[in-house]
Scaffold this motif. Structure first.
Motif, PDB file in Angstrom:
ATOM      1  N   THR A  38       0.846  -1.195   0.000  1.00  0.00           N
ATOM      2  CA  THR A  38       0.000   0.000   0.000  1.00  0.00           C
ATOM      3  C   THR A  38       0.881   1.244   0.000  1.00  0.00           C
ATOM      4  N   ILE A  39       0.355   2.318  -0.598  1.00  0.00           N
ATOM      5  CA  ILE A  39       0.995   3.633  -0.544  1.00  0.00           C
ATOM      6  C   ILE A  39      -0.115   4.657  -0.325  1.00  0.00           C
ATOM      7  N   ALA A  40       0.025   5.441   0.740  1.00  0.00           N
ATOM      8  CA  ALA A  40      -1.012   6.430   1.065  1.00  0.00           C
ATOM      9  C   ALA A  40      -0.443   7.474   2.012  1.00  0.00           C
ATOM     10  N   THR A  41      -1.105   8.630   2.084  1.00  0.00           N
ATOM     11  CA  THR A  41      -0.775   9.611   3.106  1.00  0.00           C
ATOM     12  C   THR A  41      -1.566   9.257   4.365  1.00  0.00           C
ATOM     13  N   PRO A  42      -1.069   9.642   5.547  1.00  0.00           N
ATOM     14  CA  PRO A  42      -1.767   9.282   6.792  1.00  0.00           C
ATOM     15  C   PRO A  42      -3.201   9.793   6.853  1.00  0.00           C
ATOM     16  N   ASP A  43      -3.467  10.951   6.235  1.00  0.00           N
ATOM     17  CA  ASP A  43      -4.817  11.515   6.288  1.00  0.00           C
ATOM     18  C   ASP A  43      -5.731  10.974   5.199  1.00  0.00           C
ATOM     19  N   GLY A  44      -5.218  10.089   4.341  1.00  0.00           N
ATOM     20  CA  GLY A  44      -6.041   9.519   3.283  1.00  0.00           C
ATOM     21  C   GLY A  44      -6.283  10.442   2.110  1.00  0.00           C
ATOM     22  N   ARG A  45      -5.659  11.606   2.117  1.00  0.00           N
ATOM     23  CA  ARG A  45      -5.829  12.549   1.013  1.00  0.00           C
ATOM     24  C   ARG A  45      -5.418  11.907  -0.312  1.00  0.00           C
ATOM     25  N   ILE A  46      -4.314  11.158  -0.269  1.00  0.00           N
ATOM     26  CA  ILE A  46      -3.849  10.403  -1.431  1.00  0.00           C
ATOM     27  C   ILE A  46      -3.751   8.947  -1.007  1.00  0.00           C
ATOM     28  N   ASP A  47      -4.445   8.065  -1.703  1.00  0.00           N
ATOM     29  CA  ASP A  47      -4.448   6.641  -1.370  1.00  0.00           C
ATOM     30  C   ASP A  47      -4.454   5.850  -2.675  1.00  0.00           C
ATOM     31  N   LEU A  48      -3.366   5.126  -2.925  1.00  0.00           N
ATOM     32  CA  LEU A  48      -3.207   4.416  -4.194  1.00  0.00           C
ATOM     33  C   LEU A  48      -3.807   3.011  -4.179  1.00  0.00           C
TER      34      LEU A  48
END
Length: 316
Positions: free
Chosen positions: A296-306
């Motif tokens: 998985t690759i994502a920002t902690p806030d879920g703004r960007i979630d691949l």
């Protein structure tokens, strides 16, 4: 706000939480879709206005959102943690290598270990998908990065270590079919979202065991600089893919310095590699038939979630 796009045998879909809405487009390739961003935006707008929930993502079979043939380029040793694991000290020169686009596979497709490969390794990497041509000589700044990169994907730079090290052969060792799982989503970014790239966290587990876990802040050469360096000699086009390196935690680790020095002084190359891989045979972290990799690759806030990539491993 970023838009996640899914590709199936039936075309392209905009993902909204756990549902997906089909995009009305004639696009066949990734480059075609990027040229028809208007259709993607219109699908997002209409789905929001009409309340169309579409189809459950779980009911769709995702293909790689990066279509082939295309150029697949990768950066070598581009995270400080990976450099330490690999025994590098001091400055590390930026280095690129190519992978065959025939290695690109879907996010749920099995990784097939060739029968002659004994030491199969994983490398989670952030993939940059080009949205515009990058001519030789281009200088890319942080500010104009959105002019060249359209979106992001989860990739796994699967590596046959016994081929890579004994032959000094990156191209072969990383180019077997299924050695670049990609997706599930192509995350199309808005220009302002590129400011959050360093917050992206890369995580990879094998059978639930966490192996890799770092943010892009650990990266040595960041995307804008990497594209500038690559453009000294390599043209890229819309739909091409750049893998930006892997953090520490791969199965392969450099031997202790003392052992490495003694081996270099006393052993001929063939004997040295035989001894090295004999010791590696006791390493339980190399991939085996039946393993399941989750990435998985994502920002902690879920703004960007691949999205989540789940790839089983099987023997040829």
């Amino acid at each position: 706000m970023s838009t996640n796009v899914l590709r199936t045998a039936d075309g392209w879909w905009v993902v909204r939480d756990t549902r997906a809405v089909h995009i009305e487009t004639k696009a066949v390739t990734t480059a075609d879709l990027l040229a028809d961003r208007a259709a993607v935006r219109e699908t997002v707008r209409e789905a929001a206005a009409s309340g169309d929930t579409g189809t459950a993502v779980a009911d769709l079979v995702a293909l790689s959102p990066v279509t082939t043939p295309c150029r697949v380029v990768a950066q070598m040793v581009n995270y400080r943690s990976h450099a330490r694991d690999s025994g590098f000290t001091g400055d590390i020169p930026p280095t690129f290598f190519r992978k065959a686009s025939g290695s690109v596979s879907g996010p749920g497709e099995a990784i097939v270990r060739p029968s002659h490969v004994k030491f199969l390794d994983y490398e989670i990497e952030l993939g940059l998908v080009m949205g515009a041509p990058l001519p030789v000589g281009t200088v890319v700044t942080e500010q104009d990065l959105p002019s060249y990169v359209a979106g992001l994907v989860v990739t796994n730079d699967v590596s046959a270590r016994d081929v890579q090290l004994t032959k000094t052969q990156f191209y072969e060792s990383k180019s077997y079919p299924t050695f670049t799982p990609t997706g599930p989503f192509l995350c199309l970014l808005e220009p302002e979202e590129f400011a959050h790239l360093l917050d992206l966290r890369l995580k990879l587990t094998v059978n639930g065991d966490l192996r890799q876990d770092r943010t892009l802040a650990d990266m040595i050469v960041r995307p804008a600089q990497a594209l500038t360096l690559l453009a000294r000699f390599q043209t890229l086009d819309a739909g091409d893919l750049l893998l930006t390196g892997t953090p520490g935690g791969t199965a392969l680790k450099a031997p202790p310095k003392a052992v490495e020095k003694i081996g270099a002084l006393l052993l001929p190359p063939a004997v040295k590699w035989k001894a090295f891989f004999k010791s590696q045979a006791r390493n339980p972290h190399y991939l085996r038939d039946g393993d399941l990799i989750t990435a998985t690759i994502a920002t902690p806030d879920g703004r960007i979630d691949l999205g989540e990539q789940r790839t089983p491993v099987t023997d040829a």
